[in-house]
Design a protein around this motif. Structure first.
Motif, PDB file in Angstrom:
ATOM      1  N   THR A 169      -4.806  13.571  -2.236  1.00 35.66           N
ATOM      2  CA  THR A 169      -4.505  12.193  -2.898  1.00 35.66           C
ATOM      3  C   THR A 169      -3.672  11.190  -2.013  1.00 35.66           C
ATOM      4  OG1 THR A 169      -2.639  12.715  -3.942  1.00 35.66           O
ATOM      5  CG2 THR A 169      -4.776  13.325  -5.328  1.00 35.66           C
ATOM      6  N   GLY A 170      -3.897   9.957  -2.553  1.00 37.00           N
ATOM      7  CA  GLY A 170      -3.057   8.932  -1.533  1.00 37.00           C
ATOM      8  C   GLY A 170      -1.484   9.077  -1.974  1.00 37.00           C
ATOM      9  N   THR A 171      -1.425   9.470  -3.258  1.00 37.18           N
ATOM     10  CA  THR A 171       0.161   9.641  -3.760  1.00 37.18           C
ATOM     11  C   THR A 171       0.795  10.814  -2.632  1.00 37.18           C
ATOM     12  OG1 THR A 171      -0.354   8.920  -5.768  1.00 37.18           O
ATOM     13  CG2 THR A 171       1.500  10.371  -5.731  1.00 37.18           C
TER      14      THR A 171
ATOM     15  N   ASN B  50       1.376   9.295   0.772  1.00 42.84           N
ATOM     16  CA  ASN B  50       2.529   8.659   0.892  1.00 42.84           C
ATOM     17  C   ASN B  50       3.577   9.557   0.975  1.00 42.84           C
ATOM     18  OD1 ASN B  50       1.399   5.877   1.391  1.00 42.84           O
ATOM     19  ND2 ASN B  50       0.980   5.751  -0.875  1.00 42.84           N
TER      20      ASN B  50
ATOM     21  N   GLU C   2       3.871   5.938  -8.304  1.00 44.61           N
ATOM     22  CA  GLU C   2       3.631   7.411  -7.927  1.00 44.61           C
ATOM     23  C   GLU C   2       4.897   8.289  -8.497  1.00 44.61           C
ATOM     24  OE1 GLU C   2       2.965   7.271  -3.686  1.00 44.61           O
ATOM     25  OE2 GLU C   2       1.360   5.840  -4.179  1.00 44.61           O
TER      26      GLU C   2
ATOM     27  N   GLU D 293       2.777  -2.265   2.260  1.00 45.50           N
ATOM     28  CA  GLU D 293       1.498  -1.808   1.677  1.00 45.50           C
ATOM     29  C   GLU D 293       0.439  -3.145   2.004  1.00 45.50           C
ATOM     30  OE1 GLU D 293       1.823  -0.660  -2.378  1.00 45.50           O
ATOM     31  OE2 GLU D 293      -0.087  -1.757  -2.814  1.00 45.50           O
TER      32      GLU D 293
ATOM     33  N   ASP E  33       1.476   1.789   3.406  1.00 45.51           N
ATOM     34  CA  ASP E  33       0.667   2.400   2.282  1.00 45.51           C
ATOM     35  C   ASP E  33      -0.606   1.559   2.623  1.00 45.51           C
ATOM     36  OD1 ASP E  33      -0.897   3.232   0.390  1.00 45.51           O
ATOM     37  OD2 ASP E  33       0.648   2.902  -1.274  1.00 45.51           O
TER      38      ASP E  33
ATOM     39  N   HIS F 187       2.963   0.287  -4.580  1.00 46.84           N
ATOM     40  CA  HIS F 187       2.459   1.425  -5.322  1.00 46.84           C
ATOM     41  C   HIS F 187       3.343   2.719  -5.045  1.00 46.84           C
ATOM     42  CE1 HIS F 187      -0.465   4.533  -6.676  1.00 46.84           C
ATOM     43  NE2 HIS F 187      -1.166   3.514  -6.731  1.00 46.84           N
TER      44      HIS F 187
ATOM     45  N   ALA G 264      -3.597   2.295   1.328  1.00 43.88           N
ATOM     46  CA  ALA G 264      -4.620   2.836   0.808  1.00 43.88           C
ATOM     47  C   ALA G 264      -6.109   2.146   0.756  1.00 43.88           C
ATOM     48  CB  ALA G 264      -4.365   2.758  -0.873  1.00 43.88           C
ATOM     49  N   ARG G 265      -5.923   0.846   1.026  1.00 46.00           N
ATOM     50  CA  ARG G 265      -7.155  -0.188   1.074  1.00 46.00           C
ATOM     51  C   ARG G 265      -6.980  -0.605   2.533  1.00 46.00           C
ATOM     52  NH1 ARG G 265      -5.858  -0.441  -4.427  1.00 46.00           N
ATOM     53  NH2 ARG G 265      -7.417   0.201  -5.775  1.00 46.00           N
TER      54      ARG G 265
ATOM     55  N   LYS H 239     -11.200   4.939  -2.820  1.00 43.56           N
ATOM     56  CA  LYS H 239     -11.044   3.806  -3.226  1.00 43.56           C
ATOM     57  C   LYS H 239     -12.474   2.900  -2.884  1.00 43.56           C
ATOM     58  CE  LYS H 239      -7.066   4.259  -5.001  1.00 43.56           C
ATOM     59  NZ  LYS H 239      -5.741   3.887  -4.856  1.00 43.56           N
TER      60      LYS H 239
END
Ligand SMILES: *Cc1c(COP(=O)(O)O)cnc(C)c1O
Length: 339
Positions: free
Chosen positions: A57-59, A62, A88, A136, A166, A83, A168-169, A197
């Motif tokens: 996972t991204g959590t 990170n 988190e 982020e 971060d 995030h 994520a995107r 995502k």
């Protein structure tokens, strides 16, 4: 269903499932899974970093990243809206013994350099040791201004701080700016990127960075329970996503823009922001729940928050945007006079 609640709701298409079914696998805890190894090599290459690590996972990605940088009693500077700080479960503090030092994000998502500067603590046993700056990108759909990122990274370096992104995107940011993933990742010591995502994989994130930091994160991944065995089955979905689903993020961005434009014509709601694949809409309190129910009856899912986030992704198309605009308009045509 037209599901606009998040870009995490996508379901793997047949071709992705085929890649997963056919993946060569091994025990990744032993470093034996060729598909995981390939994904890690591809992601290191694409982001211009020395090494990469696949995590569930991204959590966790990170957190393993933060723990690779910081020791017990260290702190990281992070945005109030970030995030890692907000969504988190406080993992950096709870599991990493890392104190967050949150500072308020500016409206463009950046952390003002002067505020970063005044948050850095002197070396003194009274204080946690300021170790790391975490940004982020995208943040709430917004692409951080590249000139700002450059300045923040230079500032962090001048103060002896390490840097984590971060991302994520990060692929949405790259596509929106028409640059490479390596450009978005440039200058950061570590970057976490979600495959689950907008890229459309069912699970998985990748942490990239220097070889030394990724080795540390590798140890923390095991400690955090993220050592997976024949993980090539999900890594194959990630490889498929990287090959097929990055350039097409431009469609998601165009659909979000189209949706925002369409919704702007409806007086009862206020489109507050649109960037990359997200549209933020202020919904009137006395209508939010009824609007969501009315849309659901038409096969459209939204989260009825006061500031409602609508997210586009590879399972929604232009016609779905029209259906959503029509659905919102129809609801207010029926209900606003009575309000
Ligand atoms: C989703 C997300 C994460 C965490 O990813 P999970 O896989 O849901 O744990 C981290 N950062 C940002 C900005 C995200 O949107």
């Amino acid at each position: 269903m037209i599901d606009l609640r998040s870009d995490t709701v996508t379901r793997p298409p047949a071709a992705m499932r085929k890649a997963m079914a056919e993946a060569e696998v091994g025990d990744d805890v032993f470093g034996d899974d060729p598909t995981v190894n390939r994904l890690q090599a591809v992601m290191a290459e694409r982001t211009g970093k020395e090494a990469a690590l696949f995590l569930p996972t991204g959590t966790q990605s990170n957190l393993a990243g933060l723990m690779a940088h910081c020791e017990r009693g260290d702190e990281y500077i992070v945005g109030q809206d970030a995030h890692t700080y907000k969504f988190e479960g406080g993992g950096a503090a709870v599991l990493g013994s890392i104190q967050p030092q949150p500072i308020e994000n500016a409206s463009d998502g950046s952390l003002p350099i002067a505020k970063i500067g005044s948050a850095i603590k002197a070396i003194d046993p009274h204080f946690a040791r300021t170790r790391l700056l975490a940004l982020e990108n995208t943040i709430n759909g917004k692409v951080l201004p590249p000139a700002y990122v450059k300045e923040a990274l230079a500032f962090a370096k001048s103060k002896g701080l390490a840097t984590h992104l971060d991302g994520a995107r990060a692929a949405n940011a790259a596509v929106a700016m028409k640059v490479t993933l390596a450009d978005v990742a440039a200058g950061f010591d570590t970057v976490s990127i979600c495959l689950s995502k907008g890229l459309g994989a069912p699970a998985g994130s990748v942490l990239v960075g220097t070889k030394a930091l990724i080795e540390r994160a590798y140890r923390w991944r095991k400690v955090l329970g993220g050592g997976m065995r024949q993980a090539g089955i999900i890594a194959a979905a990630g490889l498929y996503a990287i090959e097929h689903n990055i350039a097409r993020l431009a469609d998601d961005h165009a659909n979000a823009e189209y949706l925002a434009q369409g919704l702007k014509g409806i007086a009862e709601i206020e489109v507050r922001a649109q960037s990359t694949n997200m549209v933020f809409v202020r919904l009137p309190d006395d209508h939010r729940t009824a609007l969501a129910e009315s849309l659901q009856a038409r096969g459209i899912l939204i989260r009825p928050a006061p500031l409602c986030r609508l997210v586009t992704h590879l399972d929604v198309n232009r016609a779905d945007m029209d259906a959503t605009i029509d659905g919102v308009r129809a609801y207010f045509t029926r209900n606003s006079k009575a309000a």
